[in-house]
Design a protein around this motif. Structure first.
Motif, PDB file in Angstrom:
ATOM      1  N   ARG B  46     -20.558  29.205  19.497  1.00  0.00           N
ATOM      2  CA  ARG B  46     -21.390  29.841  20.499  1.00  0.00           C
ATOM      3  C   ARG B  46     -20.606  30.335  21.702  1.00  0.00           C
ATOM      4  N   GLY B 107     -28.382  26.351  25.645  1.00  0.00           N
ATOM      5  CA  GLY B 107     -28.908  26.396  24.281  1.00  0.00           C
ATOM      6  C   GLY B 107     -29.474  25.052  23.848  1.00  0.00           C
ATOM      7  N   GLU B 111     -33.387  24.411  23.031  1.00  0.00           N
ATOM      8  CA  GLU B 111     -33.766  24.039  21.671  1.00  0.00           C
ATOM      9  C   GLU B 111     -34.529  22.712  21.652  1.00  0.00           C
TER      10      GLU B 111
END
Ligand SMILES: Nc1ncnc2c1ncn2[C@@H]1O[C@H](COP(=O)(O)OP(=O)(O)OP(=O)(O)O)[C@@H](O)[C@H]1O
Ligand SMILES: [Mg+2]
Lengths: 243, 250
Positions: B46, B107, B111
């Motif tokens: 990422r 992230g 999530e």
């Protein structure tokens, strides 16, 4: 057998459950009715230990699950399945893996997992969607996959949180039929939370009304016309079952 | 004011329960092979490109800056040494950590927050699957393992880009640049930086997954969790950087 004794729960100032008492015998199927926001979901979550009560207890086969450690609770949950109001499918897993997860946790063989997932999917009329991700499913399909995930492990206790809410009448009725079929299976005990009075009467042996934090009345589905309390009569009337 | 103190104390308490449960679930490590591999990949890929890109600029500006600072009282032969030290000890780990906090930390919080509000975390629990073992532990381990690797990459890219800029614009040949590094290289420069990065990786994963795991109802709750995850991860990284700097090099 599940015994709920004087269950109380508040969130901040708001007292949601004010002393709920309810006994559900093995093999019995009960529907819990209640208006939106009465605490039906909160109640159901206590039965599987997702929420801890402020007071009172929940006995599963005589064991008070509100006092168990995490590990012991996980053990008890092996005999339960919970169908979430919003399906709660795992976004990162395919439909197949979603349904397979309860079996993987119970160390089934790959072969058996395949067979059981296929069987569960065909029970909810969704053959052939194994490789799709939840994002690609409609609301009704998600709910049915959630149901498949719940029945795949063949649990003794099935808890359904509004499995038909928000679905078209046809799909909703199919799900009601399916729940009835599951409820009739040997050795399963079903607790259905809903405001669909017709579905409740159709699928369950008994109906109970949760209102203002307590169970107001419990009555056998076949004798609903004899309902005594004003509140339950109003509910039945609203559903077109009394005049 | 008191309410904020109470909320902060409660949040910290919850976070440490999360940490303690993760440590306890280390016993069941083999059960999380799959989520662990996924998280390694998530953590690594990422931010890989961004880290490399940012590091190349860090290297270039370090050359120019160091040259400007030392040109009056030290030979430019020492420039490679100066850049390498500041990159390995400080800039590599810290810049990488801040980028990772923005990308991976956000992230993770988003999530896990989404999983919380859509009841996916509850669903795991009803299946008898320990959500902390399944969701938090793999993220903590991935953070601890991937962060030093990213920093090695960052250090390498920074030093190479610095060498290139030095050769092109400051007339310092590669051989001089690298012999300067070799002459004064102490292993603790590199390993101290890597040690820091392990701490940073842990902090980012821990802080971000706590905010996500305990996100409040609604899409707004996830937004708040994400913003706070990035803010506090970055803040704690800088605080830890100072503390570890004192311990390692003070
Ligand atoms: N985690 C929580 N924190 C604070 N309040 C909560 C929480 N969970 C539920 N409540 C509150 O408890 C009350 C009952 O909620 P619950 O979700 O059980 O209602 P419900 O009967 O299931 O309604 P619906 O039919 O709309 O699903 C609501 O007022 C809700 O705001
Ligand atoms: Mg509800």
């Amino acid at each position: 057998m599940i015994e709920v004794i004087n269950l109380k729960k508040r969130f901040g100032e708001k007292e949601v459950l004010k002393g709920v008492n309810l006994t559900i015998e093995d093999g019995e199927d009960i529907a819990i009715l209640g208006k939106s926001g009465e605490g039906k979901s909160v109640f159901l979550k206590h039965i599987i230990g997702l929420l801890k009560p402020d007071e009172g207890s929940v006995l599963v086969d005589g064991i008070d699950i509100t006092k168990l450690s995490k590990r012991e609770l996980y053990q008890i949950r092996r005999s339960f399945s919970y169908v979430f109001q919003g399906a709660a499918l795992f976004d990162s897993l395919t439909v197949f893996e979603n349904i397979a997860l309860p079996l993987r946790e119970r160390a089934f063989s790959e072969r058996e997992i395949k067979d059981r997932v296929k069987e569960a999917l065909s029970l909810v009329d969704l053959d052939g969607i194994e490789e799709l991700y939840p994002a690609a499913l409609s609301g009704g399909m998600k709910k049915r996959v959630g149901l498949a995930r719940a029945i795949v492990s063949k649990p003794r206790y099935l808890l359904y949180d509004e499995p038909t809410t928000g679905l078209d009448v046809i799909t909703a009725w199919r799900i009601n039929k399916l729940i009835k079929k599951i409820n009739k299976m040997e050795g399963t005990t079903g607790i259905l939370v809903t405001h669909d009075i017709r579905g409740a009467l159709y699928t369950s042996d008994k109906i109970a009304l949760l209102s203002d934090g307590v169970i107001v009345e419990i009555i056998e589905s076949s004798r609903y016309k004899e309902a005594k309390t004003e509140k339950l009569r109003e509910f039945l009337e609203a559903g077109g079952f009394l005049d | 004011m008191l309410k904020y103190l109470y909320l902060a104390a409660r949040g910290t308490g919850q976070a440490f329960i999360l940490l303690w449960d993760s440590i306890l679930s280390l016993r069941e490590l083999r059960k999380i092979k799959r989520p662990f591999v996924e998280q390694l990949e998530f953590f690594g890929t990422r931010s890989l490109f961004l880290v490399a890109l940012a590091s190349s600029f860090v290297g270039m500006v370090s050359s120019v800056q160091t040259a400007y600072q030392i040109k009056d009282y030290a030979p430019l032969d020492l420039l490679g040494m100066g850049v390498a030290k500041v990159v390995m000890m400080e800039l590599g780990p810290v810049i990488t950590a801040l980028i990772v906090a923005g990308r991976v930390g956000a992230g993770m919080a988003a999530e896990l927050g989404t999983m919380r509000i859509t009841e996916q975390i509850d669903a795991l629990e009803t299946l008898g699957i320990d959500s902390i073992r399944h969701l938090i532990l793999p993220r903590l381990l991935a953070g601890i393992i991937m962060m030093p690797l990213l920093v090695v990459l960052a250090d390498f890219v920074s030093i190479m880009s610095s060498a290139i800029v030095s050769a092109l614009y400051l007339d310092i040949p590669f051989s001089t640049f690298f012999s300067g590094i070799r002459m004064y290289f102490y292993p603790i420069d590199l390993f101290g930086g890597l040690l820091k990065s392990v701490a940073f990786g842990f902090l980012i994963a821990f802080v971000s997954s706590s905010f996500g795991y305990y996100a409040k109802e609604g899409a707004k709750g996830v937004g708040i969790a994400t913003t706070q995850a990035v803010m506090y991860s970055s803040l704690f990284v800088l605080m830890a950087d100072y503390i570890l700097g004192v311990i390692l090099y003070g």
